[in-house]
Enzyme design. Structure first.
Site, mmCIF file in Angstrom:
data_model
loop_
_atom_site.group_PDB
_atom_site.id
_atom_site.type_symbol
_atom_site.label_atom_id
_atom_site.label_comp_id
_atom_site.label_asym_id
_atom_site.label_seq_id
_atom_site.Cartn_x
_atom_site.Cartn_y
_atom_site.Cartn_z
ATOM 1 N N CYS A 166 0.821 -1.209 0.000
ATOM 2 C CA CYS A 166 0.000 0.000 0.000
ATOM 3 C C CYS A 166 0.855 1.258 0.000
ATOM 4 O O CYS A 166 2.048 1.241 0.296
ATOM 5 C CB CYS A 166 -0.958 0.038 1.182
ATOM 6 S SG CYS A 166 -2.044 -1.408 1.329
ATOM 7 N N LYS A 195 6.326 -2.685 -5.106
ATOM 8 C CA LYS A 195 7.736 -2.315 -5.116
ATOM 9 C C LYS A 195 8.380 -2.533 -3.757
ATOM 10 O O LYS A 195 9.490 -3.051 -3.657
ATOM 11 C CB LYS A 195 7.878 -0.847 -5.527
ATOM 12 C CG LYS A 195 9.326 -0.365 -5.664
ATOM 13 C CD LYS A 195 10.031 -1.049 -6.817
ATOM 14 C CE LYS A 195 11.430 -0.532 -7.037
ATOM 15 N NZ LYS A 195 12.144 -1.298 -8.075
#
Length: 598
Positions: free
Chosen positions: A2, A593
Site C-alpha cells: 500500500c 515495489k
C-alpha cells in the site's frame, strides 16, 4: 504494501484534488487494488471518495481532481485484510465521520480488535485493517479528548507493523505514525506532507525529514513535532535536503519506467563508482568485514540474488567465506548462531522490506549490522552502523533493474578492496562503458529472439559459478512481468531431476562466459542431445555458439565482469516479452515495489 500520502496547506486549495491525484500516480507501484481520497475544507465539511481500480480509472469515475479543501489524504491499496472492494478501500472514517485516516501495513490483531470495537458500539463499515487503526485512535480520543494521548494509547493495542496518516475534520492539524512501515515527512513552502515513499514528495519539496520506527508526528502547514509513541517525548530532527531530481521520477520519452531504468544503468553505475572512490566510511566498512568471524549477506528477491553474487566475489577475490541467505529464511536458519564477532550485511532497495527488518529485530544488537540500501533515511539505513548507498536515484518500476546492478557493484567493490588486488578495481572502472555497449549490442538480438519464438510458455534459465545468481535474477524478471514459469537453477543441478522436462524444442537458457566453456558445453549437450532448444547468453565464444541453437552476445570482458553484462539481455528479454504479451512491466499483478508485510 500500500501507499499513503497526506498533505496540509494554510488555505483552501481549488487544486487539492489534482495534487492528491498526482501523488497517487507517483505511488501507484505500491498498490493497485483500490484507491481513495479524503479531503477536508475550511468550512469543516469533508469529502471521501474511493473505489476498486487503478488511479486513472477511479479518477475518471469519481472525479478526484475536482475535490477541494485545505488538507487531504490519498491511499492506494494492495489487499491483505479484506477483499478488493469499495468498502475495503481506504481512507476510512471513524464512527461519526469526525476523523479520516489511511494506513500501510498489517494490523495482525484485526479480528480481536474488530470484536472489541463492535462490542463497544463502534460503527465498522469494512473488513479492512486500516479502518481498525482509525477506530483505535477514535476510541482513546473519545476518552481523553487529546490526539497525543489517543495515538499513544492506540499504539499500545495495535499489533503489527504499519504507518498511517490521520486527521480530525474539525482542526487544522494532521498526524502520521511510523511503526515498521516506511514513512517520510516533507516540508515545503506553505505546506507539510507525509508519504510512504519519496516519489510523491520530491516533486513538491526536497526538504525531507526521515522518521524512525516508534515515532509519530503532529503537523500543520508550517511546522511539525515528532514524538516517541511510547513516552510522548518530543524529538528534535531537522529536514535533510534530498539531492534527487524530479526528472528521475518521469519516463523521459520511454514507454515504461522499466526500460528507462534499464537504460539508466551505465549512468547510475558510474555515479556509484565515483562515490565509492571518495566514501570516507568505506575503509571502516572494509576493516569491520576483515575482522569478522562470520559474514552474513541477507536480502530478498533481487537483493538476495545480488547477495549470492557477493558471496562469490568475497570467496574469489578476498578468500573470505560469507553466507548469503534470503531474509525470510535467515531467522530460522542462522539467528541463534549469530554473535558479537559476526557481521550482517543487509541488502535492500527500499530499506523498508519487512523480511529484512524482521532480521534486524530478531538480532537486536547481537552483531554488527552494515547495509547496502538505495533510500536515504530508510529504516534499514538508520539502524545500521554503516551504509553504502546505491546512488540509483528513484527506481519506480516494480521489477528491480538498476538497483540490482548497483548492489552487485557495491559487493564486488567491497570484495575487491578486501583482496588488495588493484586489478579488480581498475577493471570495474570500465563497467559503465561496457554496460552501454551491452545495451546497444543486445537489444536488437533480444527483439529478434522474442519476435521469432512462440514456445516460451515454460523454460529454465541455467548458470554456472558466478552466473548462477544472474540466472536466478533473469528468471525472476521474466516471472514478474510476463507471468510465465521460468525457473533459474545452477546448471550442474539440472541433470538431477529437471532434465526430465526436456522434450523436442523445449527452451533452456544458458547464461555463461567463455571462461566456463568446458563445463557449460557439457551442460548444453545434456539438453540438445534430447532435442531441447538451447539458447546461450555469452560473450564471443565459437565453441559455445556452435553448441546452441541461438546465442545472444554481450561484449567480451574479464570473467568477473560477465555477471553485470549478462544481466542486461535478460532484463531486456523480460521487458520485450512482456510488451509482446500486452503486459505492463511497471505494474506486475499481485506485486508491490516495497514489500512491507510478512
Amino acid at each position: 504494501m500500500c501507499g499513503v500520502f497526506g498533505i496540509i496547506f494554510e488555505e483552501e486549495r481549488e487544486d487539492l484534488g489534482k495534487i492528491l491525484t498526482a501523488a497517487a500516480k507517483r505511488l501507484v507501484y505500491r498498490g493497485y487494488d483500490s484507491v481513495g481520497i479524503g479531503v477536508v475544507s475550511e468550512s469543516g465539511s469533508s469529502d471521501l471518495r474511493k473505489d476498486v481500480g487503478i488511479v486513472d480509472e477511479v479518477n475518471q469515475k469519481l472525479n478526484f481532481e475536482q475535490m477541494k479543501g485545505f488538507k487531504g489524504i490519498v491511499q492506494l491499496r494492495w489487499a491483505t485484510f479484506g477483499t478488493p472492494s469499495q468498502k475495503n478501500a481506504q481512507p476510512h472514517y471513524d464512527c461519526d465521520k469526525n476523523m479520516i485516516g489511511a494506513h500501510n501495513g498489517n494490523i495482525i490483531n484485526t479480528v480481536q480488535l474488530r470484536k472489541l470495537f463492535t462490542e463497544e458500539g463502534h460503527t465498522l463499515r469494512s473488513e479492512n485493517d486500516g479502518e481498525i487503526v482509525v477506530h483505535a485512535i477514535e476510541k482513546f480520543y473519545d476518552i481523553h479528548h487529546n490526539m497525543d494521548l489517543a495515538i499513544q494509547k492506540a499504539g499500545e493495542i495495535l499489533k503489527g507493523d504499519f504507518a498511517c496518516v490521520i486527521t480530525c475534520v474539525d482542526d487544522r492539524k494532521m498526524y502520521c505514525i511510523k511503526r515498521g512501515s516506511s514513512l517520510y515527512l516533507g516540508v515545503g513552502k506553505g505546506f507539510v506532507c507525509a508519504s510512504s515513499d519519496l516519489p510523491s514528495i520530491i516533486p513538491l519539496t526536497r526538504r525531507i525529514v526521515p522518521l524512525r520506527d516508534g515515532e509519530y508526528v503532529e503537523f500543520d502547514h508550517c511546522s511539525y513535532r515528532i514524538r516517541d509513541i511510547k513516552t510522548g517525548d518530543e524529538i528534535q530532527r531537522e529536514p535533510q535536503i534530498m539531492d534527487i531530481s524530479s526528472e528521475a521520477a518521469s519516463k523521459l520519452g520511454f514507454d515504461y519506467y522499466m526500460l528507462k531504468e534499464i537504460y539508466e544503468q551505465p549512468r547510475t553505475t558510474s555515479t556509484l563508482l565515483e562515490f565509492l572512490r571518495f566514501d570516507m566510511d568505506l575503509t571502516r566498512y572494509i576493516n569491520i568485514l576483515n575482522r569478522a568471524r562470520n559474514i552474513f549477506i541477507v536480502g530478498s528477491g533481487s537483493s538476495y540474488h545480488a547477495s549470492l553474487a557477493g558471496s562469490y566475489f568475497f570467496n574469489k577475490f578476498a578468500k573470505k567465506v560469507s553466507v548469503s541467505c534470503e531474509a525470510g529464511r535467515f531467522v530460522e536458519n542462522y539467528a541463534n548462531a549469530v554473535g558479537e564477532e559476526d557481521v550482517l550485511i543487509l541488502v535492500s532497495q527500499s530499506g523498508e522490506t519487512k523480511d529484512v527488518i524482521n532480521v534486524l529485530n530478531s538480532l537486536d544488537g547481537k552483531c554488527t549490522v552494515l547495509s547496502i540500501v538505495n533510500v536515504t533515511g530508510s529504516t534499514v539505513m538508520m539502524r545500521s552502523l554503516l551504509n553504502v548507498p546505491l546512488c540509483c536515484e528513484l527506481e519506480i518500476s516494480v521489477p528491480a533493474t538498476k538497483t540490482f546492478i548497483n548492489e552487485l557493484t557495491v559487493l564486488y567493490y567491497l570484495a575487491a578492496k578486501m583482496s588488495f588486488d588493484d586489478n579488480y578495481i581498475k577493471q570495474i572502472k570500465n563497467l559503465p562503458e561496457l554496460l552501454e555497449k551491452t545495451l546497444h549490442q543486445a537489444e536488437p538480438q533480444i527483439k529478434e529472439l522474442v519476435e521469432s519464438q512462440t514456445n516460451f510458455s515454460d523454460s529454465y534459465v541455467l548458470g554456472y559459478g558466478v552466473m548462477h545468481p544472474v540466472a536466478l535474477e533473469g528468471a525472476l524478471k521474466i516471472k514478474e512481468v510476463v507471468y510465465r514459469h521460468f525457473e533459474g537453477m545452477y546448471s550442474s543441478e539440472f541433470k538431477h531431476g529437471p532434465l526430465s522436462m526436456v522434450e523436442e524444442n523445449y527452451p533452456v537458457f544458458f547464461v555463461t562466459h567463455s571462461s566456463q566453456t568446458n563445463m557449460i558445453v557439457s551442460h548444453i549437450n545434456e539438453v540438445t542431445c534430447r532435442n531441447g532448444y538451447a539458447i546461450a547468453i555469452s560473450d564471443d565464444s565459437e565453441e559455445i555458439a556452435s553448441n546452441v541453437m541461438k546465442v545472444v552476445h554481450y561484449p567480451n570482458c574479464p570473467w568477473y565482469l560477465s555477471p553485470f553484462l549478462a544481466t542486461i539481455p535478460l532484463q531486456l528479454f523480460a521487458y520485450h516479452f512482456a510488451i509482446r504479451e500486452g503486459k505492463n512491466p511497471d505494474l506486475p499483478r499481485n506485486l508491490s515495489k516495497t514489500v512491507t508485510v510478512d
